[in-house]
Design a protein around this motif. Structure first.
Motif, PDB file in Angstrom:
ATOM      1  N   LYS A 176       0.613  -1.298   0.017  1.00  0.00           N
ATOM      2  CA  LYS A 176      -0.116   0.188  -0.014  1.00  0.00           C
ATOM      3  C   LYS A 176       0.861   1.100   0.056  1.00  0.00           C
ATOM      4  O   LYS A 176       1.907   1.435   0.648  1.00  0.00           O
ATOM      5  CB  LYS A 176      -0.795  -0.111   1.216  1.00  0.00           C
ATOM      6  N   PRO A 177       0.457   2.343  -0.579  1.00  0.00           N
ATOM      7  CA  PRO A 177       1.140   3.381  -0.748  1.00  0.00           C
ATOM      8  C   PRO A 177       0.889   4.549   0.296  1.00  0.00           C
ATOM      9  O   PRO A 177      -0.250   4.393   0.922  1.00  0.00           O
ATOM     10  CB  PRO A 177       0.808   4.067  -2.181  1.00  0.00           C
ATOM     11  N   ILE A 178       1.816   5.393   0.633  1.00  0.00           N
ATOM     12  CA  ILE A 178       1.321   6.737   1.604  1.00  0.00           C
ATOM     13  C   ILE A 178       0.748   7.896   0.501  1.00  0.00           C
ATOM     14  O   ILE A 178       1.388   7.987  -0.474  1.00  0.00           O
ATOM     15  CB  ILE A 178       2.895   7.272   1.997  1.00  0.00           C
ATOM     16  N   VAL A 179      -0.472   8.380   0.763  1.00  0.00           N
ATOM     17  CA  VAL A 179      -0.993   9.198  -0.296  1.00  0.00           C
ATOM     18  C   VAL A 179      -0.635  10.636   0.419  1.00  0.00           C
ATOM     19  O   VAL A 179      -0.841  10.927   1.738  1.00  0.00           O
ATOM     20  CB  VAL A 179      -2.549   9.204  -0.312  1.00  0.00           C
ATOM     21  N   ILE A 180      -0.045  11.386  -0.443  1.00  0.00           N
ATOM     22  CA  ILE A 180       0.187  12.865   0.040  1.00  0.00           C
ATOM     23  C   ILE A 180      -0.661  13.802  -0.722  1.00  0.00           C
ATOM     24  O   ILE A 180      -0.542  13.820  -2.023  1.00  0.00           O
ATOM     25  CB  ILE A 180       1.771  13.232  -0.295  1.00  0.00           C
TER      26      ILE A 180
END
Length: 275
Positions: A176-180
């Motif tokens: 899963k990605p980190i969303v900025i």
């Protein structure tokens, strides 16, 4: 707010970064072992940030990149657009700002890119996206390492539900990605190396998300494991077929670059200055 040009703009950026320096150092240091990054909000006075959005070129005035890898609009030919955008973009290349960001990220021999190779302006309209990828490791001459990506977002009232947000994948593009969020008047600085997978999720509204971008280069890679690589794309974790196709695509383009060190053709995404 009236400003005289890039020197005053760079002074505003510098002062804001200095005010938050300790916090930014902590943010980058905490993420450095995977994909180092930090962001700072309210970078410029709102009137200046809004002016960027007001004079930003329309999609029809930019180059459209549409493929399985990406769908977006870009331009590095700054003299084709409102001069204010060029002033803001090059303000990030002021020596004192480059040095300060180098201090925050503990990177020496850091240089901006006057040619805007793969930098400049980017716009994402409805259904635009950018699949998970690694940026090309070097500059156009394969002399310096690409080490930092600066993204300054200028679209007012850009909501979380709109999409078009930066995603970083610290554990690789299978997790899963980190969303900025691509929040108005926010500057994001992100490390680029052979593990810095990142993407932009699809825009879901009939509006445009606008961004002013710069790359910084160095004589040295960020990690000892870094090796030369082309821009390499993958599909999202659930896109098995896309992954297969893009893996083949990357392998073929890598083979070509082994034969033609600087590519078959000159990358058109540079600022072709008339003087």
């Amino acid at each position: 707010m009236e400003v005289s040009g890039r020197e005053e703009i760079s002074e505003l950026i510098y002062n804001n970064l200095i005010r938050h320096k300790d916090e930014l150092v902590r943010s980058y240091s905490a993420s450095k072992s995977q994909i180092g990054y930090f962001f700072v909000d309210d970078l410029l006075p709102k009137s200046l940030a809004k002016k960027c959005a007001e004079v930003f070129p329309k999609p029809s005035e930019m180059r459209c990149l549409k493929s399985l890898r990406e769908y977006k609009h870009v331009s590095a030919q700054m003299d084709a657009h409102d001069s204010f955008l060029e002033e803001v973009l090059y303000a990030f290349q002021d020596k004192k700002i480059v040095n300060l960001i180098g201090e925050i990220c503990e990177i020496e021999s850091l240089d901006p890119d006057d040619s805007l190779y793969a930098g400049g302006l980017s716009l994402m309209a409805k259904d635009n996206f950018l699949n998970p990828h690694l940026d090309n490791s070097h500059d156009a001459q394969r002399e310096r390492w690409r080490v930092l990506n600066l993204l300054y977002y200028v679209t007012p009232n850009w909501e979380a539900a709109n999409g078009g947000h930066l995603e970083i994948w610290p554990n690789g593009p299978k997790e899963k990605p980190i969303v900025i969020q691509s929040q108005f008047n926010r500057l994001v600085v992100m490390a680029t190396h052979d593990k810095s997978w990142h993407s932009v999720n699809k825009v879901t509204v009939d509006e445009s998300r606008c961004c002013i971008s710069n790359y910084y280069f160095s004589n040295h890679p960020l990690q000892e494991t870094d090796k030369f690589h082309i821009t390499k794309f993958r599909g999202r974790p659930e896109d098995t077929l896309t992954n297969i196709v893009l893996d083949i695509d990357a392998s073929l383009r890598t083979l070509i670059r082994k034969v033609f060190k600087k590519g078959i053709r000159k990358n058109p995404h540079v600022y072709d200055k008339k003087t």
